[in-house]
Motif scaffolding. Structure first.
Motif, PDB file in Angstrom:
ATOM      1  N   LYS A   4      30.802 -11.743 -20.383  1.00 30.51           N
ATOM      2  CA  LYS A   4      29.923 -12.269 -21.432  1.00 30.51           C
ATOM      3  C   LYS A   4      28.884 -13.188 -20.819  1.00 30.51           C
ATOM      4  O   LYS A   4      29.206 -14.133 -20.102  1.00 30.51           O
ATOM      5  N   ILE A   5      27.610 -12.894 -21.130  1.00 31.27           N
ATOM      6  CA  ILE A   5      26.483 -13.618 -20.565  1.00 31.27           C
ATOM      7  C   ILE A   5      25.641 -14.197 -21.698  1.00 31.27           C
ATOM      8  O   ILE A   5      25.316 -13.498 -22.655  1.00 31.27           O
ATOM      9  N   LEU A   6      25.264 -15.464 -21.572  1.00 30.44           N
ATOM     10  CA  LEU A   6      24.466 -16.146 -22.586  1.00 30.44           C
ATOM     11  C   LEU A   6      23.162 -16.631 -21.968  1.00 30.44           C
ATOM     12  O   LEU A   6      23.154 -17.267 -20.921  1.00 30.44           O
ATOM     13  N   MET A   7      22.046 -16.320 -22.623  1.00 30.45           N
ATOM     14  CA  MET A   7      20.720 -16.767 -22.216  1.00 30.45           C
ATOM     15  C   MET A   7      20.293 -17.900 -23.145  1.00 30.45           C
ATOM     16  O   MET A   7      20.406 -17.772 -24.369  1.00 30.45           O
ATOM     17  N   VAL A   8      19.784 -19.004 -22.571  1.00 34.13           N
ATOM     18  CA  VAL A   8      19.486 -20.188 -23.378  1.00 34.13           C
ATOM     19  C   VAL A   8      18.064 -20.700 -23.119  1.00 34.13           C
ATOM     20  O   VAL A   8      17.666 -20.879 -21.967  1.00 34.13           O
ATOM     21  N   CYS A   9      17.326 -20.934 -24.202  1.00 32.48           N
ATOM     22  CA  CYS A   9      16.042 -21.645 -24.118  1.00 32.48           C
ATOM     23  C   CYS A   9      16.044 -22.719 -25.205  1.00 32.48           C
ATOM     24  O   CYS A   9      17.099 -23.065 -25.725  1.00 32.48           O
ATOM     25  N   HIS A  31      30.702  -2.630 -21.033  1.00 36.25           N
ATOM     26  CA  HIS A  31      31.252  -3.532 -20.018  1.00 36.25           C
ATOM     27  C   HIS A  31      30.740  -4.960 -20.124  1.00 36.25           C
ATOM     28  O   HIS A  31      31.311  -5.866 -19.522  1.00 36.25           O
ATOM     29  N   TYR A  32      29.632  -5.152 -20.850  1.00 36.30           N
ATOM     30  CA  TYR A  32      29.002  -6.472 -20.896  1.00 36.30           C
ATOM     31  C   TYR A  32      28.565  -6.826 -22.307  1.00 36.30           C
ATOM     32  O   TYR A  32      28.120  -5.977 -23.062  1.00 36.30           O
ATOM     33  N   ASN A  33      28.681  -8.109 -22.626  1.00 34.41           N
ATOM     34  CA  ASN A  33      28.194  -8.643 -23.891  1.00 34.41           C
ATOM     35  C   ASN A  33      27.129  -9.684 -23.538  1.00 34.41           C
ATOM     36  O   ASN A  33      27.432 -10.679 -22.882  1.00 34.41           O
ATOM     37  N   VAL A  34      25.887  -9.428 -23.935  1.00 32.04           N
ATOM     38  CA  VAL A  34      24.785 -10.346 -23.650  1.00 32.04           C
ATOM     39  C   VAL A  34      24.271 -10.909 -24.970  1.00 32.04           C
ATOM     40  O   VAL A  34      24.045 -10.164 -25.925  1.00 32.04           O
ATOM     41  N   ALA A  35      24.095 -12.230 -25.014  1.00 29.90           N
ATOM     42  CA  ALA A  35      23.593 -12.891 -26.214  1.00 29.90           C
ATOM     43  C   ALA A  35      22.618 -13.984 -25.790  1.00 29.90           C
ATOM     44  O   ALA A  35      22.414 -14.223 -24.599  1.00 29.90           O
ATOM     45  N   SER A  36      22.019 -14.632 -26.779  1.00 32.95           N
ATOM     46  CA  SER A  36      21.107 -15.745 -26.481  1.00 32.95           C
ATOM     47  C   SER A  36      21.217 -16.792 -27.569  1.00 32.95           C
ATOM     48  O   SER A  36      21.711 -16.528 -28.675  1.00 32.95           O
ATOM     49  N   CYS A  37      20.749 -17.986 -27.228  1.00 32.08           N
ATOM     50  CA  CYS A  37      20.731 -19.085 -28.194  1.00 32.08           C
ATOM     51  C   CYS A  37      19.730 -20.125 -27.714  1.00 32.08           C
ATOM     52  O   CYS A  37      19.151 -19.998 -26.632  1.00 32.08           O
ATOM     53  N   GLY A  38      19.555 -21.148 -28.522  1.00 38.80           N
ATOM     54  CA  GLY A  38      18.670 -22.248 -28.177  1.00 38.80           C
ATOM     55  C   GLY A  38      19.434 -23.555 -28.155  1.00 38.80           C
ATOM     56  O   GLY A  38      20.536 -23.646 -28.698  1.00 38.80           O
ATOM     57  N   THR A  39      18.844 -24.549 -27.522  1.00 37.95           N
ATOM     58  CA  THR A  39      19.472 -25.867 -27.533  1.00 37.95           C
ATOM     59  C   THR A  39      19.117 -26.640 -28.800  1.00 37.95           C
ATOM     60  O   THR A  39      19.796 -27.588 -29.158  1.00 37.95           O
ATOM     61  N   ARG A  67      18.733 -12.689 -33.919  1.00 40.65           N
ATOM     62  CA  ARG A  67      18.477 -13.847 -34.776  1.00 40.65           C
ATOM     63  C   ARG A  67      18.827 -15.103 -33.994  1.00 40.65           C
ATOM     64  O   ARG A  67      19.837 -15.157 -33.294  1.00 40.65           O
ATOM     65  N   ALA A  68      18.001 -16.122 -34.134  1.00 42.48           N
ATOM     66  CA  ALA A  68      18.183 -17.361 -33.376  1.00 42.48           C
ATOM     67  C   ALA A  68      19.476 -18.063 -33.769  1.00 42.48           C
ATOM     68  O   ALA A  68      19.866 -18.095 -34.941  1.00 42.48           O
ATOM     69  N   ALA A  69      20.117 -18.614 -32.747  1.00 42.35           N
ATOM     70  CA  ALA A  69      21.340 -19.392 -32.920  1.00 42.35           C
ATOM     71  C   ALA A  69      21.218 -20.641 -32.059  1.00 42.35           C
ATOM     72  O   ALA A  69      20.369 -20.717 -31.168  1.00 42.35           O
ATOM     73  N   GLN A  70      22.069 -21.619 -32.331  1.00 45.22           N
ATOM     74  CA  GLN A  70      22.067 -22.848 -31.537  1.00 45.22           C
ATOM     75  C   GLN A  70      23.302 -22.876 -30.655  1.00 45.22           C
ATOM     76  O   GLN A  70      24.401 -22.472 -31.080  1.00 45.22           O
ATOM     77  N   ASP A  80      31.078 -16.255 -19.870  1.00 42.50           N
ATOM     78  CA  ASP A  80      31.404 -16.357 -18.451  1.00 42.50           C
ATOM     79  C   ASP A  80      30.232 -16.905 -17.642  1.00 42.50           C
ATOM     80  O   ASP A  80      30.430 -17.567 -16.625  1.00 42.50           O
ATOM     81  N   HIS A  81      29.021 -16.575 -18.066  1.00 38.34           N
ATOM     82  CA  HIS A  81      27.796 -16.968 -17.367  1.00 38.34           C
ATOM     83  C   HIS A  81      26.794 -17.468 -18.403  1.00 38.34           C
ATOM     84  O   HIS A  81      26.571 -16.803 -19.415  1.00 38.34           O
ATOM     85  N   ILE A  82      26.181 -18.618 -18.134  1.00 34.21           N
ATOM     86  CA  ILE A  82      25.186 -19.200 -19.030  1.00 34.21           C
ATOM     87  C   ILE A  82      23.929 -19.456 -18.208  1.00 34.21           C
ATOM     88  O   ILE A  82      23.961 -20.227 -17.240  1.00 34.21           O
ATOM     89  N   TYR A  83      22.841 -18.782 -18.579  1.00 29.90           N
ATOM     90  CA  TYR A  83      21.573 -18.917 -17.862  1.00 29.90           C
ATOM     91  C   TYR A  83      20.568 -19.671 -18.713  1.00 29.90           C
ATOM     92  O   TYR A  83      20.294 -19.273 -19.848  1.00 29.90           O
ATOM     93  N   THR A  84      20.017 -20.742 -18.149  1.00 33.37           N
ATOM     94  CA  THR A  84      19.022 -21.537 -18.866  1.00 33.37           C
ATOM     95  C   THR A  84      17.623 -21.211 -18.361  1.00 33.37           C
ATOM     96  O   THR A  84      17.434 -20.836 -17.207  1.00 33.37           O
ATOM     97  N   MET A  85      16.648 -21.361 -19.250  1.00 31.52           N
ATOM     98  CA  MET A  85      15.272 -21.011 -18.931  1.00 31.52           C
ATOM     99  C   MET A  85      14.513 -22.150 -18.255  1.00 31.52           C
ATOM    100  O   MET A  85      13.522 -21.905 -17.563  1.00 31.52           O
ATOM    101  N   ASP A  86      14.964 -23.396 -18.455  1.00 30.73           N
ATOM    102  CA  ASP A  86      14.262 -24.505 -17.798  1.00 30.73           C
ATOM    103  C   ASP A  86      15.202 -25.697 -17.600  1.00 30.73           C
ATOM    104  O   ASP A  86      16.345 -25.683 -18.061  1.00 30.73           O
ATOM    105  N   SER A  87      14.692 -26.698 -16.882  1.00 31.32           N
ATOM    106  CA  SER A  87      15.512 -27.862 -16.522  1.00 31.32           C
ATOM    107  C   SER A  87      15.974 -28.652 -17.742  1.00 31.32           C
ATOM    108  O   SER A  87      17.088 -29.174 -17.761  1.00 31.32           O
ATOM    109  N   SER A  88      15.137 -28.732 -18.758  1.00 27.59           N
ATOM    110  CA  SER A  88      15.519 -29.438 -19.973  1.00 27.59           C
ATOM    111  C   SER A  88      16.698 -28.740 -20.654  1.00 27.59           C
ATOM    112  O   SER A  88      17.673 -29.393 -21.048  1.00 27.59           O
ATOM    113  N   ASN A  89      16.628 -27.401 -20.770  1.00 30.85           N
ATOM    114  CA  ASN A  89      17.743 -26.648 -21.355  1.00 30.85           C
ATOM    115  C   ASN A  89      19.004 -26.840 -20.518  1.00 30.85           C
ATOM    116  O   ASN A  89      20.100 -27.034 -21.040  1.00 30.85           O
TER     117      ASN A  89
END
Length: 154
Positions: A4-9, A31-39, A67-70, A80-89
């Motif tokens: 499971k991979i999460l993308m965050v901005c 094999h993979y679950n990819v999602a995204s959210c915001g801070t 759809r946007a989530a927090q 398992d993996h959380i990727y942030t888009m910038d230093s603030s995130n």
């Protein structure tokens, strides 16, 4: 078990929806679950920015169902993996971590291209369409590397 991979901005309407859509297009969904959210909570339940939808569509990726989530603390357990888009995130997420195991899940996405550089994916929200294309290209290259690493660890 699916990785499971999460993308965050920040708002989860520009960068992280693109990153989610791009990475999903490179991985087998069984094999993979990819999602995204915001801070932030600015855009909860909103569709991605139309410019993100348009640039993704130009590259053959449909993100209209997102759809946007927090981000929530339970995401440390879910993903398992959380990727942030910038230093603030990155700092916002790290501040919520309760231990080193959780902190070690969080990475700057562009470190996949430029190791240990902690470079930011620029927020294209206030820019023109070229900004969205530039962000798409950055994320596409980073997601190529992420997909390769994930497949190698299978």
């Amino acid at each position: 078990m699916k990785a499971k991979i999460l993308m965050v901005c920040l708002g989860n309407i520009c960068r992280s929806p693109l990153a989610e859509g791009i990475l999903k297009s490179k991985l087998n969904p069984s094999h993979y679950n990819v999602a995204s959210c915001g801070t932030s909570s600015y855009h909860i339940n909103s569709k991605p920015d139309q410019r993100s939808i348009d640039i993704a569509r130009q590259h053959g990726i449909d993100i209209t169902d997102q759809r946007a989530a927090q981000f929530k603390v339970s995401d440390f357990t879910t993903y398992d993996h959380i990727y942030t888009m910038d230093s603030s995130n990155y700092e916002n997420i790290i501040d919520l971590a309760s231990n080193d195991h959780e902190k070690n899940k969080v990475k700057h996405i562009l470190n996949e291209l430029h190791p240990n550089s902690n470079l930011d994916v620029p927020d294209p929200y206030y820019g023109g369409e070229q900004g969205f294309e530039d962000v798409f290209q950055m994320l596409n290259k980073a997601c190529d590397n992420i997909a390769l690493k994930l497949k190698e660890s299978d």
